[in-house]
Write a protein that holds these residues in place. Structure first.
Motif, PDB file in Angstrom:
ATOM      1  N   THR A  88     -10.061  -5.240  -2.222  1.00 12.77           N
ATOM      2  CA  THR A  88      -8.561  -4.781  -2.084  1.00 12.77           C
ATOM      3  C   THR A  88      -7.854  -5.393  -3.104  1.00 12.77           C
ATOM      4  O   THR A  88      -7.645  -6.825  -2.799  1.00 12.77           O
ATOM      5  CB  THR A  88      -8.350  -4.969  -0.715  1.00 12.77           C
ATOM      6  N   ARG A 126      -1.787  -4.494  -7.561  1.00 13.47           N
ATOM      7  CA  ARG A 126      -1.519  -3.944  -9.157  1.00 13.47           C
ATOM      8  C   ARG A 126      -0.940  -5.155  -9.801  1.00 13.47           C
ATOM      9  O   ARG A 126       0.395  -4.789 -10.269  1.00 13.47           O
ATOM     10  CB  ARG A 126      -1.190  -2.606  -9.165  1.00 13.47           C
ATOM     11  N   ALA A 173       0.726  -1.182   0.033  1.00  9.47           N
ATOM     12  CA  ALA A 173      -0.074  -0.098  -0.056  1.00  9.47           C
ATOM     13  C   ALA A 173       0.904   1.116  -0.113  1.00  9.47           C
ATOM     14  O   ALA A 173       0.739   2.227  -0.599  1.00  9.47           O
ATOM     15  CB  ALA A 173      -0.994  -0.035   1.101  1.00  9.47           C
ATOM     16  N   ASP A 195      -5.147  -7.645 -12.123  1.00  2.62           N
ATOM     17  CA  ASP A 195      -5.027  -7.424 -10.638  1.00  2.62           C
ATOM     18  C   ASP A 195      -5.547  -8.451  -9.828  1.00  2.62           C
ATOM     19  O   ASP A 195      -6.589  -9.101 -10.047  1.00  2.62           O
ATOM     20  CB  ASP A 195      -5.518  -6.045 -10.387  1.00  2.62           C
ATOM     21  N   GLU A 206     -16.755  -4.337  -4.771  1.00  2.52           N
ATOM     22  CA  GLU A 206     -15.385  -3.730  -4.594  1.00  2.52           C
ATOM     23  C   GLU A 206     -14.362  -4.674  -3.776  1.00  2.52           C
ATOM     24  O   GLU A 206     -14.877  -5.155  -2.487  1.00  2.52           O
ATOM     25  CB  GLU A 206     -15.596  -2.345  -3.889  1.00  2.52           C
ATOM     26  N   GLY A 256       1.937   2.260  -3.197  1.00  2.00           N
ATOM     27  CA  GLY A 256       0.832   2.818  -3.995  1.00  2.00           C
ATOM     28  C   GLY A 256       0.724   1.518  -5.142  1.00  2.00           C
ATOM     29  O   GLY A 256       0.048   1.683  -6.255  1.00  2.00           O
ATOM     30  N   ILE A 274      -1.660  -1.041  -4.375  1.00  2.00           N
ATOM     31  CA  ILE A 274      -2.800  -1.474  -3.805  1.00  2.00           C
ATOM     32  C   ILE A 274      -4.053  -0.687  -3.787  1.00  2.00           C
ATOM     33  O   ILE A 274      -3.781   0.862  -3.741  1.00  2.00           O
ATOM     34  CB  ILE A 274      -2.934  -1.897  -2.186  1.00  2.00           C
ATOM     35  N   TYR A 275      -5.183  -1.117  -4.283  1.00  2.00           N
ATOM     36  CA  TYR A 275      -6.153   0.066  -4.481  1.00  2.00           C
ATOM     37  C   TYR A 275      -7.705  -0.725  -4.254  1.00  2.00           C
ATOM     38  O   TYR A 275      -7.570  -1.995  -4.472  1.00  2.00           O
ATOM     39  CB  TYR A 275      -6.396   0.659  -5.752  1.00  2.00           C
ATOM     40  N   GLU A 276      -8.774  -0.034  -4.007  1.00  2.00           N
ATOM     41  CA  GLU A 276     -10.191  -0.678  -3.904  1.00  2.00           C
ATOM     42  C   GLU A 276     -10.690  -0.747  -5.403  1.00  2.00           C
ATOM     43  O   GLU A 276     -10.907   0.373  -6.020  1.00  2.00           O
ATOM     44  CB  GLU A 276     -11.016   0.101  -2.975  1.00  2.00           C
ATOM     45  N   GLY A 277     -11.319  -1.691  -5.946  1.00  2.00           N
ATOM     46  CA  GLY A 277     -11.896  -1.670  -7.203  1.00  2.00           C
ATOM     47  C   GLY A 277     -12.595  -3.061  -7.474  1.00  2.00           C
ATOM     48  O   GLY A 277     -12.649  -3.813  -6.695  1.00  2.00           O
TER      49      GLY A 277
END
Length: 593
Positions: A318, A321, A291, A330, A316, A294, A296-299
């Protein structure tokens, strides 16, 4: 001078190249190969030196090859160097150069073939790592042998190797194991609950019904009496017994797995618990690292290929990438309940290995995990960049045959071929050898009848017979007063070894150090089995030549010099077989019964 004849001639070739073209860079020199020729008639060795170095030397390949051939003609070990095709070099050695291989082998013993290519490099080889939900079966066996032989091979090549077993003791499969063990416990205390009724109460049904859990249930009953059951002897609330039964069952399964591995000659240096790793906070820590970077994202992911949109519930998640590092999509790191996915746990585990100082990671998995490779490599690249590499060896399925018919196995039903059964049927050494007679990613048939057959088609017998024959020759020679110790044979004259079959055997022996380095670099331990089979074949050919021509017999009392030379050759051959079998984890046979 090195005891590796191929490396020795390679050094001569590089010296000749340096004299003709001193500006050739190191990366080009590293691509120069010295190998056996494709056809024996072309000589003893072949090299691509002119082909790979021509551009850097500023000369056409053929012209460079001509210049090198002239220079090599003055080298003491080389009888002739000839140019072939567009610029290949074929090299013929003087007999003395081949003969020198024998005392080198006898002086080194089974250390002949040891290499320093891995000096200073730490390698972690993780293999087997079977879920602790039952006894090891033949599918686990192949990965165990491949991983163990690879670790031996890398150690022989000079690497600092750690053999590791990852205990998958977290997640749904060990919960299912606990419920199955609890069912056996209820049976042990006299409960008459039917399997179908129990399965209806268990979260995932009754997945593991094998008889191997009967003893676990009995041991639970002996240790805890009726305290884990409800008052009427039925199913108590899981919070009353689940953790106790799960821990007990995992420990029992792992004890059996360790015993089975020991029977196979596999003794990991390290056992790492997934549950302990999770409890330590390592998973959350590695998610935090990703995280912070950069990554990791919520998608919401696209529907899996092959599924209709109505079968897919977009939500959604976690996500890591992974596509940034070569993966197809991902990858989720958390489940819908917020807990970490198995993939997240696995990233943490490999981060732990990197944190312990390993820069080369080798995992041996079943072929059904093939789709998992790209995502894990992506994660390792994200964590370590070029500082760590992962190689995954996928082991294809093994089909067991007996009487020409397949032997079925099913882990959940319990009617499978266990590793213990297999070893009792044919023996540990046979199991290990046969498991290495195919490349790990090729399917194989383990024919129980062929495994004990005394024929050339049985590679175990064929190689062991060659060693036993050699030892028999040396015993008979000693009885007749001939010196047979390695020290004595290392100093005998070898000029009488001129027959093509004798020279072919020496050439094969000379290739052992090169084979070790090549197999270690490629992570291909099956090459050892192939080499030993070819070596045994060369020896058996020479043996049969002696039966046909009296002058080629190993022991000829009236010709002591020739006898001593052949005894040295026989002893050297036996040394190399023992060296190869040691890598495979197979004991040599002194005599055939």
């Amino acid at each position: 001078m090195t005891s590796d004849l191929f490396a020795q001639i390679g050094a001569r070739i590089r010296a000749a190249l340096a004299a003709s073209a001193p500006a050739v860079p190191e990366d080009v020199l590293a691509r120069i190969e010295v190998s056996p020729p494709r056809e024996a008639a072309h000589g003893d060795m072949a090299s691509n030196v002119a082909m790979v170095a021509a551009k850097a030397a500023g000369m056409p390949p053929r012209a460079l090859a001509d210049a090198l051939a002239k220079a090599l003609a003055t080298v003491p070990e080389i009888a002739a160097a000839e140019v072939a095709g567009p610029g290949f070099l074929n090299i013929r050695l003087r007999p003395a150069a081949l003969h020198a291989v024998i005392p080198a082998i006898l002086a080194a013993g089974e250390a002949y073939g040891d290499s320093e290519i891995g000096t200073g490099q730490r390698v972690n080889v993780e293999y087997v790592s079977a879920n602790p939900t039952g006894p090891m079966h033949i599918g686990h066996c192949r990965g165990a042998v491949v991983g163990d032989a690879l670790a031996n091979l890398l150690a022989k090549a000079g690497f600092d190797v750690t053999r590791e077993y990852y205990i998958n003791d977290a997640g749904a499969q060990v919960t299912a194991l606990a419920w199955a063990a609890y069912w056996r416990y209820l049976q042990a205390i006299g409960s008459e609950i039917a399997a179908e009724d129990f399965a209806a109460r268990a979260p995932s049904g009754l997945q593991y019904r094998g008889d191997y859990l009967i003893a676990v249930g009995a041991a639970l009953a002996e240790n805890h009496g009726r305290s884990l059951a409800a008052a009427d002897g039925g199913i108590a609330p899981p919070e009353h017994w689940l953790e106790t039964v799960r821990d007990f069952a995992i420990a029992a399964m792992m004890a059996g797995i360790r015993e089975d591995l020991a029977r196979l000659g596999v003794r990991p240096d390290v056992f790492t618990s997934e549950r302990a790793l999770v409890a330590s906070g390592a998973v959350e820590a590695v998610i935090g690292r990703l995280a912070q970077a950069g990554l990791i994202y919520e998608g919401v992911l696209e529907p899996p290929k092959g599924k209709l949109p109505e079968d897919w519930e977009p939500r959604e998640q976690t996500l890591f990438r992974a596509t940034r590092f070569g993966d197809d999509v991902d990858r989720p790191l958390r489940k819908s309940d917020g807990s970490a996915t198995y993939f997240a746990n696995d990233i943490a585990y490999h981060a732990d290995k990197i944190g312990r100082g390993f820069r080369t990671l080798i995992d041996v998995w079943g072929a059904d995990h093939g789709g998992y490779v790209a995502r894990l490599r992506a994660a390792i690249t994200a964590l370590a960049g070029d500082g760590a590499t992962l190689d995954v060896l996928l082991c294809q399925i093994v089909h067991v045959l007996k009487g020409g018919q397949p032997v079925r196995m099913s882990k959940r039903a319990g009617s499978f071929v266990t590793l213990r059964d297999l070893i009792e049927e044919v023996g540990r050494d046979v199991v290990r050898f046969i498991m290495l007679t195919r490349k790990n990613d090729a399917q194989m048939e383990f024919d129980l009848d062929q495994a004990v057959a005394e024929t050339r088609e049985n590679p175990v017998f064929y190689v062991q017979y060659a060693h036993a024959r050699a030892r028999s020759v040396l015993r008979h020679a000693a009885e007749q007063g001939f010196p047979t110790t390695p020290e004595a044979l290392a100093s005998v004259a070898l000029e009488s070894l001129t027959d093509p079959a004798e020279l072919a055997l020496i050439r094969r022996l000379a290739g052992w150090p090169r084979l070790v380095e090549g197999a270690a670099r490629a992570h291909e331990p099956h090459r050892i089995a192939f080499f030993l089979y070819d070596l045994a074949s060369d020896f058996h050919i020479l043996w049969n030549r002696g039966r046909e021509a009296a002058t080629l017999r190993f022991i000829q009392p009236e010709r002591p010099a020739e006898t001593s030379a052949r005894l040295a050759l026989v002893a050297a051959m036996a040394v190399v077989i023992r060296s190869g079998l040691a890598v495979m984890g197979v004991a040599p046979v002194e005599e055939m019964r």
